[in-house]
Scaffold this motif. Structure first.
Motif, PDB file in Angstrom:
ATOM      1  N   TYR A   1       0.829  -1.199   0.000  1.00 28.39           N
ATOM      2  CA  TYR A   1       0.000   0.000   0.000  1.00 28.39           C
ATOM      3  C   TYR A   1       0.868   1.256   0.000  1.00 28.39           C
ATOM      4  O   TYR A   1       0.556   2.252  -0.636  1.00 28.39           O
TER       5      TYR A   1
ATOM      6  N   TYR B   1      -8.485  -2.121 -11.069  1.00 26.35           N
ATOM      7  CA  TYR B   1      -7.734  -2.313 -12.315  1.00 26.35           C
ATOM      8  C   TYR B   1      -8.673  -2.516 -13.495  1.00 26.35           C
ATOM      9  O   TYR B   1      -8.496  -1.894 -14.560  1.00 26.35           O
TER      10      TYR B   1
ATOM     11  N   ILE C   1      -1.961  -1.437 -10.232  1.00 30.61           N
ATOM     12  CA  ILE C   1      -2.798  -0.251 -10.392  1.00 30.61           C
ATOM     13  C   ILE C   1      -1.939   0.989 -10.608  1.00 30.61           C
ATOM     14  O   ILE C   1      -2.233   1.830 -11.469  1.00 30.61           O
TER      15      ILE C   1
ATOM     16  N   LEU D   1      -3.551  -9.618  -8.645  1.00 28.40           N
ATOM     17  CA  LEU D   1      -3.336  -8.422  -7.860  1.00 28.40           C
ATOM     18  C   LEU D   1      -3.401  -8.712  -6.364  1.00 28.40           C
ATOM     19  O   LEU D   1      -3.629  -9.843  -5.948  1.00 28.40           O
ATOM     20  N   TYR D   2      -3.248  -7.641  -5.586  1.00 28.53           N
ATOM     21  CA  TYR D   2      -3.095  -7.767  -4.136  1.00 28.53           C
ATOM     22  C   TYR D   2      -4.342  -8.311  -3.467  1.00 28.53           C
ATOM     23  O   TYR D   2      -4.261  -9.142  -2.580  1.00 28.53           O
TER      24      TYR D   2
ATOM     25  N   LEU E   1      -5.667   1.564  -2.015  1.00 29.81           N
ATOM     26  CA  LEU E   1      -4.838   0.726  -2.889  1.00 29.81           C
ATOM     27  C   LEU E   1      -4.314   1.450  -4.128  1.00 29.81           C
ATOM     28  O   LEU E   1      -3.906   0.793  -5.082  1.00 29.81           O
TER      29      LEU E   1
ATOM     30  N   ALA F   1      -8.335  -4.418  -5.423  1.00 32.25           N
ATOM     31  CA  ALA F   1      -7.336  -4.011  -6.417  1.00 32.25           C
ATOM     32  C   ALA F   1      -7.714  -4.500  -7.805  1.00 32.25           C
ATOM     33  O   ALA F   1      -7.596  -3.755  -8.791  1.00 32.25           O
TER      34      ALA F   1
ATOM     35  N   GLU G   1      -0.939   0.177  -5.201  1.00 30.96           N
ATOM     36  CA  GLU G   1      -0.701  -1.249  -5.463  1.00 30.96           C
ATOM     37  C   GLU G   1       0.033  -1.360  -6.799  1.00 30.96           C
ATOM     38  O   GLU G   1      -0.302  -0.629  -7.748  1.00 30.96           O
TER      39      GLU G   1
END
Length: 496
Positions: free
Chosen positions: A96, A251, A466, A242-243, A460, A247, A463
């Motif tokens: 983050y 995206y 992103i 992704l996380y 986020l 997220a 991230e």
């Protein structure tokens, strides 16, 4: 005389090649003494170098295209080399806040800038001029640098390195993106949607585990990690590569506009329209099964902007397809809409109230150093020290407060100033209606506005995937302006 010189030159050229080849043979002679596996590795490496030299002239273009396609893998890196004395909450939140990582993006950056340095030093390529948007990018970096004063290390330096990495990507893409790269860029968007959509659906069906980026092939228990939310605690939410599920939703909200604008582009061949329509299917399904309310709203905002502008342009099929989409929503309402409404209106209010409890803590951290913040990457450390009311041990779910706490007022001005001027630059391209740049600019602008809205309730925004997508859009704002200006000058050159 001239003929004799031309005959002599090839002789010396071939002689030089022979001498260099003989020296190379002597240099690699020790390979025969290696173990079998290392001998194979060395030979394969030499072969790959030889093959790569066949397209050395296209090496930079090749790496740039690979960069486009590697955006979904931005988080797959060896991170974060944090001190074990730091709490698990601090280390978990490092994605983050920005952290040091070594992955495919880092190698691509080294390759791209190494090739560029070769062209500048050896081939005397002229360095590009600075753009006005570069000043805001530089201000973002400056805010990170000034926040280092008093910041806990190595968190501050790691966060600064994280920021500089994406700025380097922005600067290269902004200066080297050409019109012939546009099809590759759009192909990378389609690839990302298809890959993330398919992975997300398989995760929802429990075929794939959700924590791919957290585990990174290590076989740990983090492979099954995801948020437990009352009401959907037994649902495997899609996270893609992704996380987490939020997220992935953010995206997708940034990618869908690119597919949407080219679905309605006037001169688009029918097969490409069909492809764009097909890509929307996995995107929408994966978006739904993320169960991310902020991502749903961000996607509604980004797609609504696109549809309104396309209708103002009187693009064909827009109104009709909106009508079809409404009918499809009515048909799927018993399953899809029921779940969406339940997620919005039946979820416990405590889920939101516990996030609002974070706001006073973030404001208190910001007030300690109002101008320059507590330090890049230092939010979680300061939060643990000031969290006397046992609030949720996560970064504040509000980007202005998050940036202000870490980077101070300067960081907030730099970040939102960059966003504002980028959106204005993209909007100017949209108003010019010069294809294909206006379509790409419209998609990038809509995606960024959805991203900004999502950041009002989601931490986020940095991230890796992103953030990579965000800086790609910043680069497009500069590159598309340059390309549009060059195209506008072509008729004048012809007349002259």
């Amino acid at each position: 005389m001239g003929d004799s010189v031309e005959q002599v030159r090839p002789f010396w050229r071939y002689l030089l090649i022979g001498i260099v080849g003989a020296l190379f043979a002597l240099a690699v002679h020790p390979l025969w003494g290696l173990e079998g596996r290392w001998f194979v590795v060395a030979v394969v490496g030499i072969a790959l170098v030889s093959v790569s030299m066949l397209f050395a002239g296209k090496f930079s273009d090749f790496l740039l295209i690979v960069l486009f396609f590697s955006v979904p893998l931005a988080g797959f890196a060896k991170w974060s080399f944090l001190d074990e004395r730091l709490s698990q909450d601090v280390r978990d939140a490092s994605l983050y806040t920005g952290t040091l990582g070594v992955g495919i993006l880092d190698f691509l950056i080294v390759g791209l800038y190494g090739a560029w340095a070769f062209r500048v030093v050896v081939l005397r390529e002229v360095l590009p001029r600075l753009d006005r948007l570069d000043a805001w990018v530089g201000l973002v970096v400056l805010a990170n640098v000034l926040s280092q004063w008093g910041a806990m290390q190595p968190l501050g330096i790691f966060a600064l390195e994280h920021q500089v990495k994406y700025v380097l990507i922005y600067f290269y893409v902004a200066r080297h993106f050409r019109r012939d790269h546009l099809p590759w860029f759009m192909a990378s968007v389609g690839f990302a949607i298809l890959a993330e959509g398919m992975i997300g659906m398989l995760q929802f069906l429990d075929v794939l585990p959700p924590g791919l980026i957290l585990d990174k092939g290590a076989g740990s228990d983090r492979l099954e990690q995801q948020y437990v939310v009352p009401g959907i605690e037994n649902v495997s939410r899609a996270t893609g590569s992704l996380y987490d599920s939020h997220a992935l939703g953010t995206y997708l909200s940034m990618l869908v506009p690119f597919v949407l604008v080219f679905l309605y582009k006037q001169d688009q061949p029918p097969r490409l329209r069909l492809l764009c329509a097909g890509l929307l299917v996995p995107a929408v399904i994966a978006l739904v099964v993320t169960y991310s309310r902020s991502a749903w709203l961000a996607t509604f905002i980004s797609t609504s902007i696109v549809i309104v502008v396309l209708m103002a342009w009187r693009e064909r099929f827009v109104a009709g397809s909106v009508f079809v989409a409404v009918l499809a929503g009515m048909v799927t309402a018993p399953w899809v809409l029921a779940r969406i409404f339940a997620r919005f209106f039946e979820a416990s209010s405590d889920l939101l109230l516990v996030r609002f409890d974070q706001f006073p803590i973030a404001w208190a951290i910001w007030r300690e150093n109002f101008l320059f913040g507590a330090g890049a990457g230092n939010y979680m450390v300061r939060m643990e020290e000031m969290n006397t009311n046992w609030s949720l041990p996560e970064p504040v779910h509000n980007v202005p407060l998050f940036i202000g706490a870490e980077l101070g007022l300067l960081g907030v001005i730099a970040y939102y100033g960059l966003v504002l001027f980028m959106v204005l630059r993209l909007w100017r391209l949209v108003r010019q209606r010069r294809a294909p740049y206006c379509y790409v600019a419209l998609a990038a602008m809509a995606g960024i506005l959805g991203y900004i809205f999502d950041g009002m309730s989601n931490p986020l925004f940095r991230e890796p995937t992103i953030y990579m997508c965000f800086w790609m859009n910043v680069a497009l704002a500069v590159a598309l302006t340059r390309l549009s200006r060059e195209d506008a000058l072509v008729p004048e050159r012809g007349e002259s």
